[in-house]
Design a protein around this motif. Sequence first.
Motif, PDB file in Angstrom:
ATOM      1  N   LEU A  86      51.814  99.583 -29.656  1.00 12.99           N
ATOM      2  CA  LEU A  86      52.295 100.951 -29.832  1.00 12.99           C
ATOM      3  C   LEU A  86      51.791 101.549 -31.143  1.00 12.99           C
ATOM      4  N   MET A  87      51.791 100.774 -32.207  1.00 17.27           N
ATOM      5  CA  MET A  87      51.298 101.266 -33.487  1.00 17.27           C
ATOM      6  C   MET A  87      49.812 101.631 -33.389  1.00 17.27           C
ATOM      7  N   ALA A  88      49.029 100.777 -32.743  1.00 23.06           N
ATOM      8  CA  ALA A  88      47.600 101.054 -32.588  1.00 23.06           C
ATOM      9  C   ALA A  88      47.364 102.270 -31.694  1.00 23.06           C
ATOM     10  N   ALA A  89      48.175 102.408 -30.631  1.00 21.29           N
ATOM     11  CA  ALA A  89      48.017 103.545 -29.721  1.00 21.29           C
ATOM     12  C   ALA A  89      48.389 104.857 -30.399  1.00 21.29           C
ATOM     13  N   GLU A  90      49.456 104.838 -31.189  1.00 23.30           N
ATOM     14  CA  GLU A  90      49.849 106.048 -31.919  1.00 23.30           C
ATOM     15  C   GLU A  90      48.752 106.467 -32.895  1.00 23.30           C
ATOM     16  N   LYS A  91      48.161 105.496 -33.561  1.00 19.35           N
ATOM     17  CA  LYS A  91      47.078 105.785 -34.497  1.00 19.35           C
ATOM     18  C   LYS A  91      45.886 106.396 -33.771  1.00 19.35           C
ATOM     19  N   LYS A  92      45.539 105.832 -32.607  1.00 20.79           N
ATOM     20  CA  LYS A  92      44.419 106.360 -31.822  1.00 20.79           C
ATOM     21  C   LYS A  92      44.708 107.782 -31.344  1.00 20.79           C
ATOM     22  N   PHE A  93      45.909 107.980 -30.846  1.00 22.83           N
ATOM     23  CA  PHE A  93      46.304 109.294 -30.339  1.00 22.83           C
ATOM     24  C   PHE A  93      46.250 110.342 -31.449  1.00 22.83           C
ATOM     25  N   GLU A  94      46.820 110.021 -32.592  1.00 25.97           N
ATOM     26  CA  GLU A  94      46.845 110.980 -33.702  1.00 25.97           C
ATOM     27  C   GLU A  94      45.442 111.249 -34.238  1.00 25.97           C
ATOM     28  N   GLU A 119      58.456 100.990 -23.639  1.00 22.73           N
ATOM     29  CA  GLU A 119      57.683 101.249 -24.866  1.00 22.73           C
ATOM     30  C   GLU A 119      56.205 100.953 -24.639  1.00 22.73           C
ATOM     31  N   ARG A 120      55.908  99.861 -23.938  1.00 25.06           N
ATOM     32  CA  ARG A 120      54.516  99.529 -23.619  1.00 25.06           C
ATOM     33  C   ARG A 120      53.878 100.631 -22.779  1.00 25.06           C
ATOM     34  N   ALA A 121      54.661 101.198 -21.863  1.00 22.63           N
ATOM     35  CA  ALA A 121      54.124 102.270 -21.026  1.00 22.63           C
ATOM     36  C   ALA A 121      53.747 103.477 -21.877  1.00 22.63           C
ATOM     37  N   ARG A 122      54.587 103.790 -22.868  1.00 23.68           N
ATOM     38  CA  ARG A 122      54.254 104.903 -23.761  1.00 23.68           C
ATOM     39  C   ARG A 122      52.996 104.596 -24.560  1.00 23.68           C
ATOM     40  N   ALA A 123      52.875 103.352 -25.015  1.00 21.26           N
ATOM     41  CA  ALA A 123      51.679 102.959 -25.762  1.00 21.26           C
ATOM     42  C   ALA A 123      50.431 103.119 -24.911  1.00 21.26           C
ATOM     43  N   GLN A 124      50.527 102.738 -23.656  1.00 21.37           N
ATOM     44  CA  GLN A 124      49.360 102.856 -22.780  1.00 21.37           C
ATOM     45  C   GLN A 124      48.968 104.315 -22.571  1.00 21.37           C
ATOM     46  N   ASP A 146      55.791 115.751 -29.216  1.00 16.96           N
ATOM     47  CA  ASP A 146      56.502 115.537 -27.954  1.00 16.96           C
ATOM     48  C   ASP A 146      55.968 114.303 -27.232  1.00 16.96           C
ATOM     49  N   PHE A 147      54.652 114.085 -27.285  1.00 14.23           N
ATOM     50  CA  PHE A 147      54.067 112.912 -26.636  1.00 14.23           C
ATOM     51  C   PHE A 147      54.457 111.635 -27.371  1.00 14.23           C
ATOM     52  N   LEU A 148      54.544 111.711 -28.684  1.00 10.90           N
ATOM     53  CA  LEU A 148      54.842 110.532 -29.478  1.00 10.90           C
ATOM     54  C   LEU A 148      56.333 110.177 -29.462  1.00 10.90           C
ATOM     55  N   GLY A 196      57.640 118.984 -11.780  1.00 15.40           N
ATOM     56  CA  GLY A 196      58.398 118.400 -12.878  1.00 15.40           C
ATOM     57  C   GLY A 196      57.627 118.460 -14.186  1.00 15.40           C
ATOM     58  N   ASN A 197      58.315 118.236 -15.277  1.00 16.37           N
ATOM     59  CA  ASN A 197      57.679 118.172 -16.586  1.00 16.37           C
ATOM     60  C   ASN A 197      58.051 116.841 -17.221  1.00 16.37           C
ATOM     61  N   PRO A 198      57.190 115.816 -17.072  1.00 13.27           N
ATOM     62  CA  PRO A 198      57.541 114.491 -17.584  1.00 13.27           C
ATOM     63  C   PRO A 198      57.581 114.422 -19.101  1.00 13.27           C
ATOM     64  N   LEU A 199      57.133 115.479 -19.762  1.00  9.38           N
ATOM     65  CA  LEU A 199      57.162 115.496 -21.221  1.00  9.38           C
ATOM     66  C   LEU A 199      58.534 115.899 -21.758  1.00  9.38           C
ATOM     67  N   THR A 200      59.275 116.707 -20.977  1.00 12.29           N
ATOM     68  CA  THR A 200      60.544 117.246 -21.481  1.00 12.29           C
ATOM     69  C   THR A 200      61.734 117.008 -20.556  1.00 12.29           C
ATOM     70  N   GLU A 201      61.506 116.685 -19.299  1.00  7.38           N
ATOM     71  CA  GLU A 201      62.594 116.519 -18.328  1.00  7.38           C
ATOM     72  C   GLU A 201      62.803 115.039 -18.023  1.00  7.38           C
ATOM     73  N   ARG A 202      64.012 114.574 -18.216  1.00  9.10           N
ATOM     74  CA  ARG A 202      64.283 113.142 -18.082  1.00  9.10           C
ATOM     75  C   ARG A 202      63.964 112.618 -16.681  1.00  9.10           C
ATOM     76  N   ALA A 203      64.403 113.301 -15.650  1.00 10.37           N
ATOM     77  CA  ALA A 203      64.181 112.810 -14.291  1.00 10.37           C
ATOM     78  C   ALA A 203      62.689 112.715 -13.982  1.00 10.37           C
TER      79      ALA A 203
END
Length: 562
Positions: free
Chosen positions: A532-540, A26-31, A553-555, A151-158
């Motif tokens: 994560l909450m702060a990162a989502e706010k910044k991203f949006e 989760e932290r990685a997604r926030a970053q 998809d990113f969120l 690869g597509n890290p946004l949609t492909e699990r591997a």
Amino acid sequence: MLTTVERIAKWVAGLRFEDLPGRIVERARAQRLSVWGGAAAGMALPCAGKILAVARGENEFQRKDAETQCEDASGVAPLRLSALASKSPAGAGARRGATFVPTGERMDVRGVVLATGALATAFDYDEIVLVGHTGQTAAALPWALVEAAGGNPLTERAAHERAVVAQVAAVEVMGRLGLATFFGPQNGQMLPYLHQVGAAIAAAKVWGLDADATANAIGLALLAPPAPLWPAFLSPLDAKLFITALPALTGLDCAQLARAGITAARDAFDNAHGFFQRFTTLSAPNALTGFGRAWLFDTLSVKAWPACWYFQTAIQAARDIAQKHGPLAFRDVRAVSVDANLLGCAVDAHSALLGESALTPNRVNFSLALTVALTLMKGDLDVRDLGAEALSASATGIGEWNRCITVRHSLDHSLAVLQNIDAMLDLVGLIGASPLAIAKAWRAAKAYFPSVPSFSGRSERPWARVAKIALALPGVARRFRARGAYDLGERDLSRGKMPMGATVRVEFANGTTEAATVDLHEGAHGSTVTPLMAAEKKFERHLGETLGAWAADFLSPKLDRR
């Protein structure tokens, strides 16, 4: 016996996605969200178009040169910045590349690294892992490398897991290296060797290099660690933006060399004449322990406002006051005081190297008085307030505010910083040095930062009170007597906090006073408004409208679930 570099390389090579705790994923997604949001905000810079032109390879010489280069299956043109891809269908951009998220266009991997690193550094609008700025490289490079390899890290699990595990591996090493070198002639974003080493690790992990080749990649990245100059970093010019991107490109080259079989020395951290002798006044090599058991990513703090991390609480406090009373006019205010911790005051004092130059984002970002003044004037602090036209329009008003703002060191806020970090890390064990060695390191630090011991406008002598701060740490004398082997893996960083407290007090012309204190800013480690909450706010805020439905998809955390 393995050297420190070999031990790190062995852990990196063996790390799997299944080894990562859910909270770290989760932290990685926030970053990632913070980095992409920060890079999108950086598009407001006047020089952004020039940076993107270079990243796209739009220079005619670069385009022709790129067309002559061969490219391997990794999607990375070998070694040369001039091999950056063009987005022209007839040029190198027609080949496999990666997505520069803020615009959605495809570039060569090197172009993505250059543009993301530079623009995410703009406005100082990034994030931090304990004391290391890591995201510009650790988040962007693995994602781009996986995509460039097909690869597509946004949609492909591997593909997603491959990118995430490389990101985490890079952050864990970069964060520890920043902690190990906190006491030295460089600090904060002035540690570009983190990105040189981090890029080498991220690329080695994405490409699946074994422990031996990964050790060579790290060794090559430590061959010539960059040592930037403060006047260049603090200048109002564009060059500061590349303090992470250029070392990251070098680190990528180092991984390519190691992949080709080039060998390197592996004793950089262990040799008495190695890395720590050059880059620290008091090294903490114990920080380079505990891989896979303690996670530095736990300490991620995302900046909610475009300014130095040490200023975030002061901005939030000033914002609370301004939102209660409305944006403040100078004529309505008699005086403003900002009581900040030692680190915030140190950055504010060191920013005096900029002198009385014209207002620029860089000058505001590192001046606590100017940052608070702009926040009180505007009612908040937004990237739009740091644009050239906006700063020019605000210059007179900020100058008036600046003269009535006093920045003071607060021993209480400094104690809170040290006590919380000590509770997380056990500073005595981490440093592993004697009190005499620590005292010598303080003296050396004062030589590197002559402006810091004499904070302007202070009646107290904060550096002379360091002994009082140290003695306030629980059981410090006992721990000095009993210090022995230290293992960072025994520390639980997930339960800690990273308070960088500040108090802002406004005395109004009518005789009333309003004060606000903030210990943990929004997005800080330990705050109720999580990273994560702060990162989502910044991203949006900076990318939601641009990306539209694609932003979801990113969120989405769906690929992070096991």
